[in-house]
Design a protein around this motif. Structure first.
Motif, short mmCIF file in Angstrom:
data_model
loop_
_atom_site.label_atom_id
_atom_site.label_comp_id
_atom_site.label_asym_id
_atom_site.label_seq_id
_atom_site.Cartn_x
_atom_site.Cartn_y
_atom_site.Cartn_z
N ALA A 217 0.93 -1.50 -0.10
CA ALA A 217 0.15 -0.12 0.12
C ALA A 217 0.90 1.19 -0.03
O ALA A 217 0.82 2.23 -0.66
CB ALA A 217 -1.08 0.45 1.41
N ALA A 218 1.96 1.17 0.81
CA ALA A 218 2.48 2.70 0.85
C ALA A 218 3.49 2.36 -0.46
O ALA A 218 3.57 3.73 -0.18
CB ALA A 218 3.75 1.95 1.81
N TYR A 219 3.79 1.66 -1.53
CA TYR A 219 4.61 2.02 -2.24
C TYR A 219 3.83 2.89 -3.59
O TYR A 219 4.52 3.39 -3.98
CB TYR A 219 4.96 0.61 -3.10
N ASN A 220 2.96 1.88 -3.89
CA ASN A 220 1.90 3.19 -4.54
C ASN A 220 1.36 4.63 -4.01
O ASN A 220 1.27 5.96 -4.38
CB ASN A 220 0.78 3.28 -5.42
N ILE A 221 0.81 4.33 -2.46
CA ILE A 221 0.81 5.75 -1.82
C ILE A 221 2.10 7.00 -1.86
O ILE A 221 1.42 8.28 -2.22
CB ILE A 221 0.48 5.56 -0.85
N THR A 222 3.21 6.34 -1.97
CA THR A 222 4.56 7.62 -1.72
C THR A 222 4.06 8.35 -3.45
O THR A 222 4.95 9.34 -3.37
CB THR A 222 5.55 6.39 -1.73
N TYR A 223 3.61 8.04 -3.68
CA TYR A 223 3.50 8.66 -5.44
C TYR A 223 2.59 9.63 -5.48
O TYR A 223 2.78 10.12 -5.50
CB TYR A 223 2.96 7.54 -6.40
#
Length: 489
Positions: A217-223
Motif C-alpha cells: 500500500a505504501a509503495y504507490n501511496i508514496t507516489y
C-alpha cells in the motif's frame, strides 16, 4: 473543474529542450501532455528493480507464496486508488501537487507536508542507490561505488531536462524491457526457470500478512505527492475518470507483476537479492536473458531516481517560496537537483543495512508520514472544495488560503499522533519502535489505517469553518487573471 474559461483555445507552444516550468502554473497553451502517456509512465515507474524486493518482505517473515500474493494485490490496489485520485488533480489545477496543498495547509503551513514529502523523495533515492549498488555488484561483479555514482549522475541528468524527457525515457525503457520480462515470466510459469514452491517453513500469520499488505500500500501511496506533477501538462478538458483509470492500470499492474515475481524468487529460488535472483531465473530460461532483464530493471530504477529528484526539486523550491517568494528559473532547478543528489548519495554510502531491510524500513516510515497528508488533500479536493480553487491565491500568503491553514495542520497532527500507539517501525540503524496497541495486537500493523480514518474525519469536521462564500469571489477573480495571462501569452 476547469479554472480557465473555455471561450478561447490558445495555440499550443512547442516545449523547450530543457523544461522551464517548475512550481508555477502551466497555462492552457502549454498543456501539450497526452493522456496515453500516463499509463506507460507509471507502468514503468514500478516495472523496475525496487518492486522485486517488496515481494521478499512477506516470505522473510514466514508468509507463504499464496498469502504473499493476496496481501500484495490487496495492498497495491488500496495504495494505487489514492495515487490515481491525486493524478486527476493535475489537469484541473495545472500545478505541482504540493503547491495545491497550500489550500489545505496555508502558504507557509504547507512546509509541514513539504518536509514529509522531501523525506519520501530522499528515502526512495537512498534505497534505490543501495539496491542498485548491491544488485549490480552481485549480478555482474561491478564496483558498487562506481554504480552508485553513475546511477546518481543519470538521475540528475534526467531530472534537469525535466518533465518531457522523463516521459520519453520511461516509454523507451518500457518498450525494450516489456518483452524480455514477459519471456522470463513465462519461463517461471512453465518451470523453465527452475526452483520450487514446496517450502514447508512458510505459512500464514497476521503480522506477516499485514506487513506485506502495508509495504505494498505504501509503495504507490508514496507516489501521491508528485503524481500530478506529471499530469499537470494535460489539457483542462481531460476527463478525471480517464486520468484515474490510466494511472491506476499503469501503476498497479506492473507493481503486482514484479512483486509476485519477487515472492517467487525468494521462496522458489531462495534468492536474497532481487537483481541476482532475476538474473539467475532468466539465465535458466535461456542464456543471457537474465543478464538483460537485470540490466534493464536497473536502468528503469535509475530513471525512477530521476523522477524522484525532479519531485524533490519541486518540493525544495516550494519550501523556499513558502518562506520567501521566488521566481525560480533553470539555474535554481539545476542547483537544487545537484544538492539533493549529493545528499542522497552521502546517506546511501553510510548505510550498512541490506537492501530488503532498507526497502521495508523506508516504505514503513513513508506510509506513516504520508497518510495524514493524502487524507487531508483528497478530502479537501473531492468532498470540501470539489476541485474549485483560486489558483492565484495559492501564490501569496495574503490570499484567501492564508499563511497558515489551521484546519489542515490540525487534521494532519491528529492523524500522525493517533498513529503512534499503533506503529510497528522496523529497525532503522540501532533504533526501532513498537507501539503499545501494536504489541497488544500481536505485532499487526494498522497504524496507517487509523491515521487515514482519524485525519479524514477531523478535516471534514474542521472544514466546516471554511468561508466558502468568500472563496467564490476570489475564485472568479483568479479565473479572470488567468484568462488574461493566456491571452497575453
Amino acid at each position: 473543474m476547469s479554472h480557465v474559461p473555455n471561450d478561447q483555445t490558445p495555440a499550443l507552444t512547442a516545449p523547450p529542450l530543457i523544461e522551464t516550468r517548475s512550481i508555477d502554473w502551466v497555462p492552457e497553451n502549454e498543456r501539450h501532455g497526452k493522456l496515453w502517456h500516463q499509463a506507460p509512465l507509471w507502468f514503468l515507474g514500478n516495472f523496475q528493480y525496487f518492486s522485486i524486493p517488496i515481494g521478499f518482505i512477506g516470505p522473510s517473515l514466514g508468509l507463504s507464496f499464496g498469502w504473499t500474493v493476496l496481501a500484495s494485490i490487496l495492498g497495491i490496489a488500496v495504495g494505487t486508488v489514492f495515487m490515481a485520485f491525486h493524478a486527476s488533480q493535475g489537469p484541473t489545477m495545472g500545478l505541482p501537487q504540493l503547491i495545491q496543498s497550500r489550500a489545505q495547509f496555508g502558504y507557509r503551513g504547507v512546509i509541514v507536508p513539504l518536509l514529509a514529502t522531501l523525506f519520501t523523495y530522499m528515502a526512495f533515492n537512498v534505497a534505490d542507490t543501495v539496491l542498485l549498488s548491491e544488485g549490480l555488484s552481485g549480478s555482474f561483479g561491478w564496483n558498487p561505488t562506481v554504480i552508485a555514482v553513475l546511477a546518481t549522475l543519470a538521475g540528475v541528468v534526467l531530472a534537469i531536462f525535466g518533465h518531457d524527457w522523463l516521459h520519453k525515457a520511461f516509454r523507451i525503457l518500457l518498450y525494450v524491457s516489456l518483452p524480455i520480462m514477459t519471456i522470463l515470466t513465462i519461463g517461471v510459469i512453465t518451470g523453465a526457470a527452475g526452483g520450487s514452491l514446496s517450502g514447508g517453513e512458510y505459512g500464514f500469520t497476521w503480522p506477516a500478512f499485514m506487513a506485506q499488505f502495508a509495504a505494498c500500500a505504501a509503495y504507490n501511496i508514496t507516489y501521491a505527492p508528485y503524481v500530478s506533477d506529471y499530469s499537470r501538462y494535460l489539457p483542462t478538458t481531460t476527463r478525471a475518470r480517464s486520468v484515474i483509470a490510466a494511472v491506476f492500470f499503469g501503476a498497479s499492474s506492473s507493481a503486482i507483476w514484479l512483486i509476485i515475481l519477487g515472492a517467487w524468487l525468494s521462496i522458489a529460488l531462495g534468492a536474497t537479492d532481487g537483481l541476482v535472483g532475476l538474473q539467475t531465473a532468466g539465465n535458466s530460461v535461456f542464456a543471457r536473458l537474465g543478464d538483460a532483464a537485470a540490466l534493464l530493471s536497473a536502468l528503469a530504477l535509475t530513471a525512477t531516481m530521476g523522477m524522484n529528484a525532479y519531485g524533490g526539486m519541486l518540493t525544495v523550491l516550494t519550501t523556499i517560496d513558502s518562506i520567501r517568494p521566488i521566481k525560480p528559473r533553470t539555474t535554481a532547478r539545476v542547483v537544487t537537483i545537484l544538492a539533493l543528489a549529493v545528499a542522497w548519495y552521502a546517506i546511501a554510502a553510510s548505510i550498512n543495512s541490506g537492501a530488503v531491510a532498507t526497502v521495508f524500513s523506508a516504505l514503513t516510515l513513508m506510509l506513516y508520514i504520508l497518510v495524514p497528508w493524502t487524507a487531508t488533500n483528497l478530502v479537501d479536493f473531492f468532498l470540501v472544495r470539489k476541485g474549485h480553487y483560486a489558483i492565484t491565491d495559492l501564490f501569496t500568503p495574503k490570499g484567501i488560503y492564508g499563511a497558515w491553514g489551521w484546519q489542515g495542520l490540525t487534521a494532519f497532527a491528529i492523524g500522525l499522533l493517533t498513529e503512534i500507539p499503533f506503529m510497528l517501525l522496523p529497525a532503522v540503524g540501532n533504533w526501532s519502535y513498537v507501539g503499545p496497541v501494536a504489541t497488544a495486537l500481536g505485532g499487526v500493523d494498522i497504524a496507517w489505517f487509523v491515521g487515514l480514518l482519524t485525519t479524514s474525519v477531523a478535516y471534514l469536521l474542521l472544514s466546516r469553518t471554511i468561508d466558502r462564500g468568500a472563496e467564490e469571489a476570489h475564485l472568479r477573480e483568479s479565473n479572470e487573471k488567468l484568462s488574461k495571462t493566456i491571452t497575453t501569452d
